[in-house]
Design a protein around this motif. Structure first.
Motif, PDB file in Angstrom:
ATOM      1  N   SER A  44       0.936  -1.324  -0.050  1.00 34.52           N
ATOM      2  CA  SER A  44      -0.073   0.132  -0.160  1.00 34.52           C
ATOM      3  C   SER A  44       0.877   1.138   0.020  1.00 34.52           C
ATOM      4  O   SER A  44       1.297   1.630   1.021  1.00 34.52           O
ATOM      5  CB  SER A  44      -0.828  -0.002   1.321  1.00 34.52           C
ATOM      6  N   PHE A  45       1.088   1.950  -1.233  1.00 38.72           N
ATOM      7  CA  PHE A  45       1.765   2.829  -1.199  1.00 38.72           C
ATOM      8  C   PHE A  45       1.076   4.182  -1.039  1.00 38.72           C
ATOM      9  O   PHE A  45       0.312   4.914  -2.185  1.00 38.72           O
ATOM     10  CB  PHE A  45       2.570   2.993  -2.779  1.00 38.72           C
ATOM     11  N   LEU A  46       1.101   4.639   0.155  1.00 44.40           N
ATOM     12  CA  LEU A  46       0.052   5.742   0.305  1.00 44.40           C
ATOM     13  C   LEU A  46       0.558   7.077   0.005  1.00 44.40           C
ATOM     14  O   LEU A  46       1.766   7.659   0.149  1.00 44.40           O
ATOM     15  CB  LEU A  46       0.081   6.109   1.875  1.00 44.40           C
ATOM     16  N   GLN A  47      -0.183   7.820  -0.833  1.00 50.38           N
ATOM     17  CA  GLN A  47       0.127   9.097  -1.407  1.00 50.38           C
ATOM     18  C   GLN A  47      -0.528  10.471  -0.868  1.00 50.38           C
ATOM     19  O   GLN A  47       0.370  11.354  -0.630  1.00 50.38           O
ATOM     20  CB  GLN A  47      -0.222   9.198  -3.016  1.00 50.38           C
ATOM     21  N   VAL A  48      -1.836  10.394  -0.455  1.00 53.65           N
ATOM     22  CA  VAL A  48      -2.450  11.347   0.114  1.00 53.65           C
ATOM     23  C   VAL A  48      -3.336  10.779   1.179  1.00 53.65           C
ATOM     24  O   VAL A  48      -4.095  10.111   1.056  1.00 53.65           O
ATOM     25  CB  VAL A  48      -3.230  12.198  -0.718  1.00 53.65           C
ATOM     26  N   GLY A  49      -3.260  11.156   2.650  1.00 54.41           N
ATOM     27  CA  GLY A  49      -4.118  10.803   3.479  1.00 54.41           C
ATOM     28  C   GLY A  49      -3.289  10.052   4.759  1.00 54.41           C
ATOM     29  O   GLY A  49      -2.021  10.236   4.738  1.00 54.41           O
ATOM     30  N   ASN A  63       1.557   7.751   7.555  1.00 53.71           N
ATOM     31  CA  ASN A  63       0.935   8.633   6.628  1.00 53.71           C
ATOM     32  C   ASN A  63       1.594   8.650   5.346  1.00 53.71           C
ATOM     33  O   ASN A  63       2.372   7.526   4.989  1.00 53.71           O
ATOM     34  CB  ASN A  63       1.408  10.098   7.211  1.00 53.71           C
ATOM     35  N   LYS A  64       1.457   9.720   4.665  1.00 57.19           N
ATOM     36  CA  LYS A  64       2.222   9.859   3.346  1.00 57.19           C
ATOM     37  C   LYS A  64       3.714   9.576   2.977  1.00 57.19           C
ATOM     38  O   LYS A  64       4.049   9.403   1.980  1.00 57.19           O
ATOM     39  CB  LYS A  64       1.647  11.066   2.509  1.00 57.19           C
ATOM     40  N   ASP A  65       4.194   9.727   4.208  1.00 62.59           N
ATOM     41  CA  ASP A  65       5.650   9.509   4.201  1.00 62.59           C
ATOM     42  C   ASP A  65       6.285   8.290   4.079  1.00 62.59           C
ATOM     43  O   ASP A  65       7.334   7.869   4.025  1.00 62.59           O
ATOM     44  CB  ASP A  65       6.286  10.260   5.297  1.00 62.59           C
ATOM     45  N   GLN A  66       5.127   7.144   4.538  1.00 64.32           N
ATOM     46  CA  GLN A  66       5.453   5.825   4.815  1.00 64.32           C
ATOM     47  C   GLN A  66       4.466   4.979   3.716  1.00 64.32           C
ATOM     48  O   GLN A  66       3.419   5.529   3.287  1.00 64.32           O
ATOM     49  CB  GLN A  66       5.234   5.422   6.230  1.00 64.32           C
TER      50      GLN A  66
END
Length: 281
Positions: A44-49, A63-66
């Protein structure tokens, strides 16, 4: 709340489940504790949120840094918007078959481990950004080339993460082989101090609520509701005695919908109200 079967809900109804699959997930409202039956391992490559997930024995928030690599199994997902009006993550699913092929190719002499590790946190960096851009690019490739391209991209990502995280990541990959279920007591006792409902804990145990209750009474000789209340109230008392937080700041963390219900249960157990602790400190 219905159970979402993922990635099946993202695939055409007539399609067979592939060994590798990429999906762009977007939403415009918060989702809290959604029940997910994850049938493939997933990046799961989180981009926003922001994202929080509960698995059988643990939970994690990013968060979006991880980004996360998640083991297949039953999860509770909470996905939250931040400053943007949209939540967005790129999902990369892979089968156990393709994972075994990778392990056989690149880790023939590695000692297998038996750790039950449901997730691995990946720090987003320049490589991850570039990698995601490349997935966007190959998304426009003809179908006839897509499987081969995804296989190459999957191997590339895995080798990069092994180079970055070393033995820790290798052990995690090895831990993904198996049925992904943790012992009953480990699951229950890891959720003592969460605010999960019994139904949600039962789901993480791969049980219906009625089956969970019967199994719990066999294991602990007391009803799960009473057992969890005792454990949570004791922890709440210890938390208040530290003198940092007030009753109004902690009641929801221990499974209570409002301060009044928390105070009544607390006083019934200890003979004094939680506010009396705060006033004495």
């Amino acid at each position: 709340m219905p159970i979402e079967n993922i990635p099946e809900i993202y695939l055409p109804k007539s399609a067979e489940r592939p060994d590798l699959f990429v999906h762009d997930f977007k939403m415009t409202s918060d989702v809290v504790k959604s029940k997910v039956n994850l049938s493939m391992h997933m990046f799961s490559f989180l981009q926003v949120g922001k994202k929080q997930v509960h698995f059988a024995g643990t939970s994690v928030a990013v968060n979006k840094d991880q980004s996360l690599l998640l083991k297949r199994g039953n999860w509770l997902w909470t996905e939250l918007l931040e400053t943007e009006a949209v939540y967005y993550c790129k999902l990369l699913f892979f089968s156990e078959k393709i994972l075994k092929e990778f392990l056989e190719k690149h880790m023939d002499n590695e000692t297998m481990v038996n750790d039950d590790i449901p997730y691995f946190i990946i720090r987003n960096d320049a490589y991850i950004t570039s990698y995601l851009n490349s997935l966007n690019t190959i998304g426009n490739a003809p179908d006839i080339f897509m499987d081969n391209l995804l296989s190459v991209k999957f191997e590339e990502l895995m080798l990069y993460l092994i180079q970055k995280y070393g033995r820790k990541f290798k052990h995690y990959l090895q831990s993904l082989i198996g049925d992904g279920r943790s012992p009953f007591k480990k699951i229950v006792e890891s959720k003592i101090h969460s605010n999960l409902r019994l139904e949600e804990i039962a789901f993480l145990c791969h049980m219906s609520l009625s089956t969970f209750k019967r199994h719990f009474i066999r294991e602990y000789k007391v009803s799960p509701g009473r057992w969890l209340q005792e454990k949570r109230l004791q922890k709440a008392k210890e938390t208040l005695e530290e003198g940092i937080l007030k009753p109004s700041e902690i009641y929801s963390d221990f499974g209570y919908n409002n301060l009044s219900n928390f105070s009544i249960a607390f006083k019934n157990k200890f003979g004094f109200s939680p506010s009396e602790i705060s006033s004495q400190i």
